[in-house]
Design a protein around this motif. Structure first.
Motif, mmCIF file in Angstrom:
data_model
loop_
_atom_site.group_PDB
_atom_site.id
_atom_site.type_symbol
_atom_site.label_atom_id
_atom_site.label_comp_id
_atom_site.label_asym_id
_atom_site.label_seq_id
_atom_site.Cartn_x
_atom_site.Cartn_y
_atom_site.Cartn_z
ATOM 1 N N ASN A 98 0.803 -1.121 -0.041
ATOM 2 C CA ASN A 98 -0.035 0.017 -0.025
ATOM 3 C C ASN A 98 0.744 1.455 0.096
ATOM 4 N N THR A 99 2.016 1.131 -0.231
ATOM 5 C CA THR A 99 3.084 2.184 -0.006
ATOM 6 C C THR A 99 3.482 2.732 -1.385
ATOM 7 N N LEU A 100 3.118 2.014 -2.655
ATOM 8 C CA LEU A 100 3.475 2.293 -3.854
ATOM 9 C C LEU A 100 2.793 3.714 -4.421
ATOM 10 N N PRO A 101 3.445 4.367 -5.308
ATOM 11 C CA PRO A 101 2.686 5.467 -5.855
ATOM 12 C C PRO A 101 1.510 4.945 -6.962
ATOM 13 N N LYS A 102 0.439 5.696 -6.910
ATOM 14 C CA LYS A 102 -0.727 5.243 -7.648
ATOM 15 C C LYS A 102 -0.219 5.185 -9.201
ATOM 16 N N ARG A 103 0.694 5.868 -9.645
ATOM 17 C CA ARG A 103 1.110 5.935 -11.017
ATOM 18 C C ARG A 103 1.507 4.397 -11.444
ATOM 19 N N SER B 51 -4.492 -4.392 -6.280
ATOM 20 C CA SER B 51 -4.060 -3.230 -6.810
ATOM 21 C C SER B 51 -5.089 -2.039 -7.062
ATOM 22 N N VAL B 52 -5.419 -1.248 -8.098
ATOM 23 C CA VAL B 52 -6.372 -0.441 -8.370
ATOM 24 C C VAL B 52 -7.420 -0.893 -8.904
ATOM 25 N N LYS C 254 -6.451 8.037 -16.168
ATOM 26 C CA LYS C 254 -5.804 8.135 -14.969
ATOM 27 C C LYS C 254 -4.316 8.778 -15.075
ATOM 28 N N LEU C 255 -3.475 7.983 -16.116
ATOM 29 C CA LEU C 255 -2.389 8.276 -16.249
ATOM 30 C C LEU C 255 -1.865 9.675 -17.185
ATOM 31 N N THR C 256 -2.920 10.158 -17.658
ATOM 32 C CA THR C 256 -2.655 11.247 -18.276
ATOM 33 C C THR C 256 -3.217 12.527 -17.660
ATOM 34 N N LYS C 257 -4.015 12.184 -16.648
ATOM 35 C CA LYS C 257 -4.759 13.442 -16.003
ATOM 36 C C LYS C 257 -4.300 13.659 -14.534
ATOM 37 N N LYS D 117 -0.167 12.092 -13.828
ATOM 38 C CA LYS D 117 0.744 12.526 -14.659
ATOM 39 C C LYS D 117 2.173 12.077 -14.461
ATOM 40 N N ARG D 118 2.971 11.949 -15.532
ATOM 41 C CA ARG D 118 4.262 11.824 -15.219
ATOM 42 C C ARG D 118 5.087 13.304 -14.866
ATOM 43 N N THR D 119 6.085 13.032 -14.062
ATOM 44 C CA THR D 119 6.704 14.261 -13.686
ATOM 45 C C THR D 119 8.167 14.004 -13.625
ATOM 46 N N ARG D 120 9.101 15.121 -13.356
ATOM 47 C CA ARG D 120 10.348 15.067 -13.732
ATOM 48 C C ARG D 120 11.155 14.138 -12.504
ATOM 49 N N ASP D 121 10.503 14.340 -11.322
ATOM 50 C CA ASP D 121 11.048 13.694 -10.184
ATOM 51 C C ASP D 121 10.571 12.219 -10.105
ATOM 52 N N PHE D 122 9.427 11.880 -10.902
ATOM 53 C CA PHE D 122 9.058 10.384 -10.604
ATOM 54 C C PHE D 122 10.129 9.306 -10.749
ATOM 55 N N ASP D 123 10.285 8.598 -10.011
ATOM 56 C CA ASP D 123 11.556 7.390 -10.173
ATOM 57 C C ASP D 123 10.661 6.124 -9.836
ATOM 58 N N PRO D 124 10.454 5.340 -11.007
ATOM 59 C CA PRO D 124 9.728 4.177 -10.872
ATOM 60 C C PRO D 124 10.458 2.998 -9.829
#
Length: 406
Positions: A116-121, A264-265, A310-313, A316-323
């Motif tokens: 439950n700690t992972l980012p929704k993206r 998951s979601v 969801k992924l486009t609204k 969204k992707r951000t510069r600091d997002f690290d998968p």
């Protein structure tokens, strides 16, 4: 009589040393024969040997023989750290490797308590690629099934459309079939730039193809005659054999782990669970199982569209997002026994782990393969049918031998 003793049996009468062998052909129709399908035969959908006792064209007994594609998955997994097992998971159901990764990784994350700690993206990307792979798996199932019963063109069309999915998954992971993309705690990499747009293009392209597919296969008069009322699997028998996925839902039970376990979601996504209703014959026949797979492709399209939204609204992707930000450097769970499962295209894929709390290598790993359970019901639903019907029944179960033999 045991399977080992069944031979080509013809009664010989009035024989003497001076006379040539004579056979009694009067009761030939009641004589049993032992024939083999496979292990190298297109109708067995892999390296599977099926021992068939026939009375003419009628089937009296069916015995599947396994082990020709033994992956040694469980013993390999007991000698590797948890994060290095993922490439071996890919090789179980190699037609749906992304879904298998998703099931395994979620199991390890639940065992570690980080699910439950992972980012929704990350979660939406996982569901997106898993549903793409679900459609690709069903395309293989329906296409090869049409080929089994004599229709070649639909197979070529579905392989063509599956190729679009393969290119998308290759773009996101760098691999064509065995992806190693979903990692414990994250992903190998974020979606490439422009992936969402290309994925939406595929969705808009494939919708009319699914309508076309329903017309030329599922609603085809010849297809209905070959599959309706054939290989009927009653719901209670499916449950007793542990069948899951479209094989179980084709028998009329609305059971899908994406809803039952709500992992998951998936609880945030709207989709239906298609089931067999006996529209063309009896509930649980070969037609119902293929109908459910086609309808699940439509539901996967709905899920993909919601994930893209969801992924486009919202995410969204951000510069600091690290998968890989939440990927643990060392996976060392406490001593425990743990079981986790998820809904693969072919049914419930489960993993059992036993850990000793001292090392990052599991003490025991057991894979609950949905293809194995679905195949195990074959002898029960094949008796009394013709050999040509046996080919149709085998294909309707949609198993992959890499997962059966493990």
């Amino acid at each position: 009589m045991s399977m080992q003793k069944i031979q080509y049996k013809y009664r010989r009468e009035n024989l003497s040393e001076s006379e040539p062998t004579k056979f009694n052909y009067e009761n030939l129709a009641s004589e049993e024969m032992l024939i083999n399908l496979g292990p190298q035969h297109p109708s067995t959908h892999g390296v599977l040997r099926i021992e068939v006792v026939t009375d003419g064209e009628l089937i009296k007994e069916v015995v599947p023989h396994l082990g020709y594609l033994h992956r040694c998955f469980e013993k390999h997994a007991e000698s590797l750290p948890f994060n290095q097992i993922i490439p071996f998971v890919d090789r179980l159901d190699y037609v749906a490797a992304m879904n298998s990764e998703h099931a395994y990784v979620m199991g390890v994350e639940k065992m570690l308590g980080i699910e439950n700690t992972l980012p929704k993206r990350i979660e939406y990307i996982r569901v997106l690629v898993a549903e793409l792979n679900r459609i690709a798996s069903h395309f293989i199932a329906i296409g090869t099934y049409a080929l089994d019963i004599g229709a070649q063109t639909p197979f070529l069309w579905l392989i063509r459309d599956r190729e679009s999915i393969q290119r998308l998954l290759e773009w996101v992971s760098g691999a064509r079939m065995l992806y190693n993309y979903i990692w414990v705690g994250g992903l190998f990499y974020d979606l490439p730039l422009g992936f969402e747009e290309k994925c939406l293009e595929f969705v808009n392209y494939v919708k009319p193809k699914l309508e076309e597919l329903k017309q030329i296969i599922i609603d085809n008069h010849i297809f209905i005659n070959r599959t309706a009322n054939v290989g009927v699997l009653p719901m209670d028998l499916a449950i007793n054999y542990g069948c899951t996925g479209p094989v179980l839902r084709g028998s009329g039970l609305k059971y899908d782990l994406r809803r039952v376990d709500a992992y998951s979601v998936y609880p945030e996504i709207e989709f239906d669970i298609p089931i067999g209703e006996g529209k063309m014959g009896k509930t649980g026949d070969c037609w119902d199982r293929n109908y459910v797979r086609l309808m699940e492709c439509w539901e996967s399209i709905r899920i993909i569209e919601q994930c893209l939204d969801k992924l486009t609204k919202d995410h969204k992707r951000t510069r600091d997002f690290d998968p890989q930000a939440f990927v643990p450097k060392k996976i060392r769970p406490v001593e425990m026994d743990f079981y986790a499962r998820a809904e693969n295209p072919k049914g419930e894929l489960g993993f059992f782990f036993r850990t000793n709390g001292k090392t990052d290598v599991p003490t025991r790993v057991k894979c609950r393969a949905c293809s194995f359970h679905n195949l195990s019901v074959l002898p029960e639903i094949s008796k009394g049918w013709m050999i040509a019907d046996l080919v149709a029944i085998i294909g309707s179960l949609d198993f992959v031998m890499g997962e059966v033999d493990r």
